[in-house]
Enzyme design. Structure first.
Site, PDB file in Angstrom:
ATOM      1  N   CYS A  17     -25.756  54.302  69.075  1.00 40.81           N
ATOM      2  CA  CYS A  17     -26.541  55.520  69.249  1.00 40.81           C
ATOM      3  C   CYS A  17     -25.606  56.708  69.412  1.00 40.81           C
ATOM      4  O   CYS A  17     -24.416  56.548  69.679  1.00 40.81           O
ATOM      5  CB  CYS A  17     -27.397  55.419  70.511  1.00 40.81           C
ATOM      6  SG  CYS A  17     -28.597  54.089  70.455  1.00 40.81           S
ATOM      7  N   GLY A  44     -27.085  56.562  64.510  1.00 44.54           N
ATOM      8  CA  GLY A  44     -28.417  56.002  64.677  1.00 44.54           C
ATOM      9  C   GLY A  44     -29.414  56.730  63.804  1.00 44.54           C
ATOM     10  O   GLY A  44     -29.453  57.960  63.794  1.00 44.54           O
ATOM     11  N   ASN A 118     -26.028  55.543  75.052  1.00 48.81           N
ATOM     12  CA  ASN A 118     -25.324  54.828  73.984  1.00 48.81           C
ATOM     13  C   ASN A 118     -24.592  53.662  74.635  1.00 48.81           C
ATOM     14  O   ASN A 118     -23.788  53.875  75.541  1.00 48.81           O
ATOM     15  CB  ASN A 118     -24.336  55.769  73.296  1.00 48.81           C
ATOM     16  CG  ASN A 118     -23.431  55.065  72.279  1.00 48.81           C
ATOM     17  OD1 ASN A 118     -22.345  55.541  71.988  1.00 48.81           O
ATOM     18  ND2 ASN A 118     -23.858  53.952  71.739  1.00 48.81           N
ATOM     19  N   GLY A 119     -24.870  52.456  74.185  1.00 46.27           N
ATOM     20  CA  GLY A 119     -24.201  51.286  74.747  1.00 46.27           C
ATOM     21  C   GLY A 119     -25.185  50.158  74.973  1.00 46.27           C
ATOM     22  O   GLY A 119     -26.268  50.145  74.385  1.00 46.27           O
ATOM     23  N   CYS A 255     -14.213  50.608  72.253  1.00 47.50           N
ATOM     24  CA  CYS A 255     -14.528  49.753  71.096  1.00 47.50           C
ATOM     25  C   CYS A 255     -13.629  50.127  69.918  1.00 47.50           C
ATOM     26  O   CYS A 255     -13.685  51.248  69.415  1.00 47.50           O
ATOM     27  CB  CYS A 255     -15.996  49.944  70.709  1.00 47.50           C
ATOM     28  SG  CYS A 255     -16.425  49.104  69.189  1.00 47.50           S
ATOM     29  N   TYR A 261     -14.556  51.999  61.659  1.00 50.78           N
ATOM     30  CA  TYR A 261     -15.559  52.603  60.771  1.00 50.78           C
ATOM     31  C   TYR A 261     -16.673  53.342  61.473  1.00 50.78           C
ATOM     32  O   TYR A 261     -17.391  54.130  60.869  1.00 50.78           O
ATOM     33  CB  TYR A 261     -16.194  51.545  59.844  1.00 50.78           C
ATOM     34  CG  TYR A 261     -17.240  50.698  60.530  1.00 50.78           C
ATOM     35  CD1 TYR A 261     -16.912  49.492  61.087  1.00 50.78           C
ATOM     36  CD2 TYR A 261     -18.560  51.131  60.624  1.00 50.78           C
ATOM     37  CE1 TYR A 261     -17.854  48.718  61.735  1.00 50.78           C
ATOM     38  CE2 TYR A 261     -19.515  50.364  61.282  1.00 50.78           C
ATOM     39  CZ  TYR A 261     -19.156  49.168  61.825  1.00 50.78           C
ATOM     40  OH  TYR A 261     -20.088  48.410  62.468  1.00 50.78           O
ATOM     41  N   ASP A 364     -11.662  47.823  51.805  1.00 50.27           N
ATOM     42  CA  ASP A 364     -12.854  48.059  52.634  1.00 50.27           C
ATOM     43  C   ASP A 364     -12.496  47.753  54.082  1.00 50.27           C
ATOM     44  O   ASP A 364     -11.405  47.256  54.370  1.00 50.27           O
ATOM     45  CB  ASP A 364     -14.019  47.187  52.142  1.00 50.27           C
ATOM     46  CG  ASP A 364     -15.372  47.767  52.558  1.00 50.27           C
ATOM     47  OD1 ASP A 364     -15.406  48.789  53.279  1.00 50.27           O
ATOM     48  OD2 ASP A 364     -16.401  47.189  52.174  1.00 50.27           O
ATOM     49  N   ASP A 365     -13.444  48.045  54.988  1.00 55.70           N
ATOM     50  CA  ASP A 365     -13.084  47.880  56.391  1.00 55.70           C
ATOM     51  C   ASP A 365     -13.520  46.570  57.026  1.00 55.70           C
ATOM     52  O   ASP A 365     -12.983  46.192  58.063  1.00 55.70           O
ATOM     53  CB  ASP A 365     -13.551  49.076  57.244  1.00 55.70           C
ATOM     54  CG  ASP A 365     -14.929  49.524  56.869  1.00 55.70           C
ATOM     55  OD1 ASP A 365     -15.743  48.662  56.512  1.00 55.70           O
ATOM     56  OD2 ASP A 365     -15.191  50.739  56.918  1.00 55.70           O
ATOM     57  N   CYS A 401     -21.018  41.039  69.591  1.00 56.58           N
ATOM     58  CA  CYS A 401     -20.796  42.142  70.522  1.00 56.58           C
ATOM     59  C   CYS A 401     -21.943  42.174  71.532  1.00 56.58           C
ATOM     60  O   CYS A 401     -23.103  42.080  71.153  1.00 56.58           O
ATOM     61  CB  CYS A 401     -20.747  43.465  69.767  1.00 56.58           C
ATOM     62  SG  CYS A 401     -20.566  44.872  70.881  1.00 56.58           S
ATOM     63  N   CYS A 453     -11.191  47.522  73.387  1.00 61.35           N
ATOM     64  CA  CYS A 453     -11.929  46.266  73.313  1.00 61.35           C
ATOM     65  C   CYS A 453     -11.709  45.695  71.914  1.00 61.35           C
ATOM     66  O   CYS A 453     -11.919  46.378  70.909  1.00 61.35           O
ATOM     67  CB  CYS A 453     -13.426  46.479  73.539  1.00 61.35           C
ATOM     68  SG  CYS A 453     -14.364  44.942  73.332  1.00 61.35           S
ATOM     69  N   CYS A 456     -14.548  41.293  69.346  1.00 58.96           N
ATOM     70  CA  CYS A 456     -15.143  40.607  68.182  1.00 58.96           C
ATOM     71  C   CYS A 456     -14.091  39.972  67.289  1.00 58.96           C
ATOM     72  O   CYS A 456     -14.441  39.190  66.414  1.00 58.96           O
ATOM     73  CB  CYS A 456     -16.128  41.451  67.398  1.00 58.96           C
ATOM     74  SG  CYS A 456     -15.896  43.131  67.346  1.00 58.96           S
TER      75      CYS A 456
HETATM   76 FE1  SF4 Z   1     -16.542  46.932  69.742  1.00 60.87          FE
HETATM   77 FE2  SF4 Z   1     -16.398  44.370  69.101  1.00 60.87          FE
HETATM   78 FE3  SF4 Z   1     -15.857  45.158  71.601  1.00 60.87          FE
HETATM   79 FE4  SF4 Z   1     -18.366  45.261  70.646  1.00 60.87          FE
HETATM   80  S1  SF4 Z   1     -17.112  43.403  71.007  1.00 60.87           S
HETATM   81  S2  SF4 Z   1     -17.306  46.831  71.823  1.00 60.87           S
HETATM   82  S3  SF4 Z   1     -18.016  45.820  68.487  1.00 60.87           S
HETATM   83  S4  SF4 Z   1     -14.700  45.653  69.728  1.00 60.87           S
END
Ligand code: SF4
Length: 488
Positions: A17, A44, A118-119, A255, A261, A364-365, A401, A453, A456
């Site tokens: 968001c 969003g 947002n979150g 994140c 991206y 690509d990402d 995530c 973070c 993922c």
């Molecule tokens: Fe970002 Fe992945 Fe961490 Fe979620 S888990 S905040 S998408 S790095």
């Protein structure tokens, strides 16, 4: 990436968001918020909303759809005031309905409060259960409503909204960047790990602006001041700007996908321009995974800066090989695999003149589940390319995530499904495939690991996930995985 409108069904990594806020007596705050939300539209697209205050009472408007669909001139004219917040929503927790549109608004005994989030809270189901056990009737399904109800209850108890927000912050676990509106103040809040971005700006030397991304400050002509710090609450009111350090921060965990991206390339997050971070990822990728080719092409549009970086570092020419149709909605859904593959053509058309007879590097990402990538590679081959080499500017992402990005479940992630990169290469039909390494990602983004973070990619979550939340998600995924296997 595939998320950039190229995926044709639900499973993909999606933005969360966008939040905005302005304390600006004498400014047209509703129109400035409206412009700010345009800049945050990429975060969003399901609903948009604005709440304003004239110093005495709040008014608000929320609607499903894009910002331009949610507001018309009479609505913006009605929303008069000196301070405002706004929101663009992509559902993560909670379904896509008007009841979940934000800002959420609640009344307490001293007035009204509106909240834009947002979150994602990882303990939302526990907090919701507590509220319900206490007799609260919740009308929406999102964690944001849980947050609002908690603030309202606490404010009723203490008679002080700011103290109520502080008390709630101590109970909220997970990711939250918030803008909150009362009759007299705009408040910005960030969780102790600062997972989602939130920055502060200054307009015309006196108005204070808060926004998920600095591009929203640029759009309204505000100057970037700084980020809201982890665990900080910033209050903008007639006394100026006050900062309160509410929560101790074990560490920041921004994140990393914001750099890969999610954020707009023209946004500065944590002092790093996202465009430069993406170009850096391309440089690193070219260094670590070179290939003999004739041309480097991006998958438009998010793959663009990394492709430019790849071309720069490799010395290969950059070219446009795919032309994107910008008018296909992001929720363009194809019911089955065959139509999904055909649907790629609706979105992208190959440029035969740029591809014919060439050895192509396509940058690509991410690869989400691989279907779209396979379709794009087929298009490039049909346009006469001799070879298609795929380079991905992020590592394979394998873990869900819990902090506000709606990723696919693991059964759908090609990197979780396939055992080796070569299996993925075969599945998408490329001549070669290389991902960025985790080290390459950190080098390219050029932000210290301790501030990010990366869960993922690594499965190591900086904010602990309650066991039952993790188990229920994994259980759902396990079931989906079995169904996928059974239907093969
Ligand atoms: Fe970002 Fe992945 Fe961490 Fe979620 S888990 S905040 S998408 S790095």
């Amino acid at each position: 990436m595939e998320a950039d409108g190229l995926c044709f069904a639900r499973p993909r990594a999606r933005e969360a968001c966008g939040v905005f806020g302005i304390y600006g007596p004498g400014e047209d705050v509703s129109r400035l918020t409206y412009f700010g939300l345009f800049a945050l539209q990429h975060r969003g697209q399901e609903s948009a909303g604005i709440a304003v205050s004239d110093g005495k009472k709040l008014d608000w408007h929320r609607e499903m759809g894009l910002v331009y669909q949610a507001f018309d001139e009479p609505t913006l004219t009605r929303l008069r005031g000196d301070l405002a917040i706004g929101h663009t929503r992509y559902s993560t927790t909670g379904s896509s309905t008007l009841a979940n549109a934000q800002p959420m608004v609640g009344k307490w005994k001293g007035g009204t409060v509106a909240l834009a989030h947002n979150g994602n809270l990882v303990n939302a189901i526990h907090l919701r259960a507590k509220l319900e056990a206490a007799g609260e009737k919740l009308h929406a399904t999102s964690d944001s409503e849980v947050m609002l109800r908690m603030v309202v209850r606490e404010a009723n108890r203490t008679g002080d909204v700011l103290a109520a927000i502080s008390a709630c912050m101590a109970q909220w676990q997970g990711a939250y960047s918030l803008t909150i509106l009362t009759e007299k103040a705009v408040i910005a809040v960030r969780d102790a790990y600062a997972v989602r971005p939130l920055c502060i700006g200054r307009l015309n030397g006196k108005a204070t602006v808060f926004a998920s991304e600095s591009c929203a400050l640029n759009v309204i002509g505000a100057d970037y001041v700084r980020e809201v710090k982890p665990g900080e609450m910033v209050i903008a009111d007639r006394n100026g700007l006050e900062s309160r350090h509410v929560l101790p921060s074990p560490r920041q965990a921004l994140c990393v996908f914001e750099y890969i991206y999610m954020a707009r390339p023209d946004s500065v997050i944590g002092g790093r321009l996202c465009y430069e971070a993406r170009r850096g990822l391309g440089h690193q990728l070219a260094q670590d995974s070179p290939t003999n080719a004739d041309v480097v092409i991006p998958v438009p549009a998010t793959g663009w800066p990394a492709a430019i970086g790849y071309a720069e570092r490799s010395g290969l020419p950059f070219g446009e090989g795919l032309i994107r149709n910008w008018y296909v909605p992001r929720t363009f859904i194809q019911p089955d695999q065959r139509l999904r593959e055909l649907g790629v053509r609706v979105k992208l058309n190959p440029l035969r003149e740029a591809l014919e007879g060439k050895r192509v590097v396509m940058v690509d990402d991410t690869i989400v589940r691989g279907t779209t990538k396979r379709g794009v590679i087929r298009l490039i081959r049909e346009a006469g390319a001799r070879e298609v080499h795929v380079r991905i500017s992020a590592p394979p992402y394998k873990w869900p995530c819990y902090y506000g990005v709606d990723t696919s479940n693991r059964s759908e992630l090609v990197a979780a499904r396939c055992r080796t990169v070569d299996e993925i290469r075969e599945e998408i039909g490329a001549d070669s495939l290389a991902y960025q390494s985790l080290e390459g990602l950190l080098e390219g983004v050029a932000v210290p690991r301790r501030k990010l973070c990366l869960a993922c990619f690594t499965g190591r979550y900086p904010i602990p996930i309650p066991r039952d939340v993790k188990l229920s998600k994994l259980d759902l995924e396990e079931r989906a995985w079995r169904q996928t296997k059974d239907s093969r």
